[in-house]
Design an enzyme around this catalytic site. Structure first.
Site, PDB file in Angstrom:
ATOM      1  CE1 TYR A 107      -2.010   0.432  15.019  1.00 61.31           C
ATOM      2  CE2 TYR A 107      -2.994   0.579  17.122  1.00 61.31           C
ATOM      3  CZ  TYR A 107      -3.176   0.263  15.823  1.00 61.31           C
ATOM      4  OH  TYR A 107      -4.266  -0.526  15.465  1.00 61.31           O
ATOM      5  CB  VAL A 156      -1.002  -0.022   1.207  1.00 61.78           C
ATOM      6  CG1 VAL A 156      -2.139  -0.991   1.020  1.00 61.78           C
ATOM      7  CG2 VAL A 156      -0.061  -0.017   2.570  1.00 61.78           C
TER       8      VAL A 156
END
Length: 271
Positions: free
Chosen positions: A177, A61
């Site tokens: 994250y 991606v």
């Protein structure tokens, strides 16, 4: 929005949230192209775990050419109306650990996959969706005929992104994250406003703790502790529940520009 007959692109489609979402869309009549890393695609193919109606293609991606190829393959099947970004990684590292400060490389990799990967899909899929003809809404009023607005609202499609509850209450060790997922959530409204003139909706789902392959390595004790933090139902979420929500979001034409938590009322503690 009608799913049947539309082409859909799903990233991270070889396992976990992406696989469940791809299967749910295919079951509703979508023609699905699933993008995932070559090794993940090979494992899924070897296991014979790809449902009918899903074509898995290898790619990354973060690589524009890979995402564009997946967009092209989906568009060759039918008008591209749906894109769902599920590809992502979880990173756990303290800002100051035993080996010193948080390294830049892992932070950049987390941002590249979770944020830039989502942006890559958003921009390339939206550009292709914008080239399609607007859908006929097909709605009907109380008299059975429906208003002009109900029949055709100019909608062309939708992009669904995946954030995380860590975007809002990240734990110790989740700086990278949380930053990546928080940015995905923050991107949702401006993207929806930007793409409104093209008839494209943008929504984001922020799951809590989900029973995906990334959770497979945790022990029973850790799993039980995680489940105990969820108010109700006191268990890990299932990938098919994420897929169910994704489908509901896609089919609900008035949902746009919002991030929906799917977490059993979980609010993550500091650690």
């Amino acid at each position: 929005m009608e799913i049947r007959g539309a082409a859909a692109l799903v990233t991270g489609a070889a396992s976990g949230l992406g696989a469940a979402t791809a299967a749910a869309l295919a079951a509703r009549g979508a023609l699905v192209v699933g993008l995932d890393l070559p090794a993940a695609v090979e494992r899924a193919a070897s296991a014979g775990a790809t449902p009918d109606g899903i074509r898995l293609v290898p790619g990354d991606v973060t690589v524009e050419a890979d995402v564009q190829r997946a967009v092209d393959e989906a568009s060759a099947l039918a008008p591209l109306r749906i894109a769902v970004s599920c590809a992502g990684i979880a990173t756990g590292k303290r800002l100051i650990g035993r080996d010193g400060p948080h390294d830049q490389t892992s932070f950049e990799r987390t941002i590249a996959i979770n944020l830039f990967g989502s942006f890559q899909v958003l921009r390339l899929a939206a550009a292709r969706i914008a080239e399609t003809e607007p859908l006929d809404g097909g709605g009907h009023g109380e008299d059975g005929h429906g208003s002009e607005a109900q029949r055709s609202d100019g909608q062309r499609g939708i992009v669904v992104q995946t954030a995380s509850v860590a975007a809002f209450d990240g734990q110790i060790g989740q700086a990278a994250y949380s930053a990546s997922k928080g940015a995905v959530a923050a991107m949702t409204l401006p993207a929806a406003r930007d793409l409104a003139r093209h008839g494209i909706r943008v929504m984001t789902i922020a799951p809590g703790v989900v029973d995906t392959p990334m959770m497979a390595g945790i022990g029973t004790e850790v799993r039980d502790a995680l489940e105990a933090t969820v108010p109700f139902p006191a268990r890990l979420a299932r990938p098919d529940e994420f897929a169910q929500l994704a489908v509901a979001v896609i089919e609900h034409d008035y949902l746009n520009g919002e991030t929906i938590r799917m977490d059993g009322a979980l609010r993550m503690p500091p650690r």
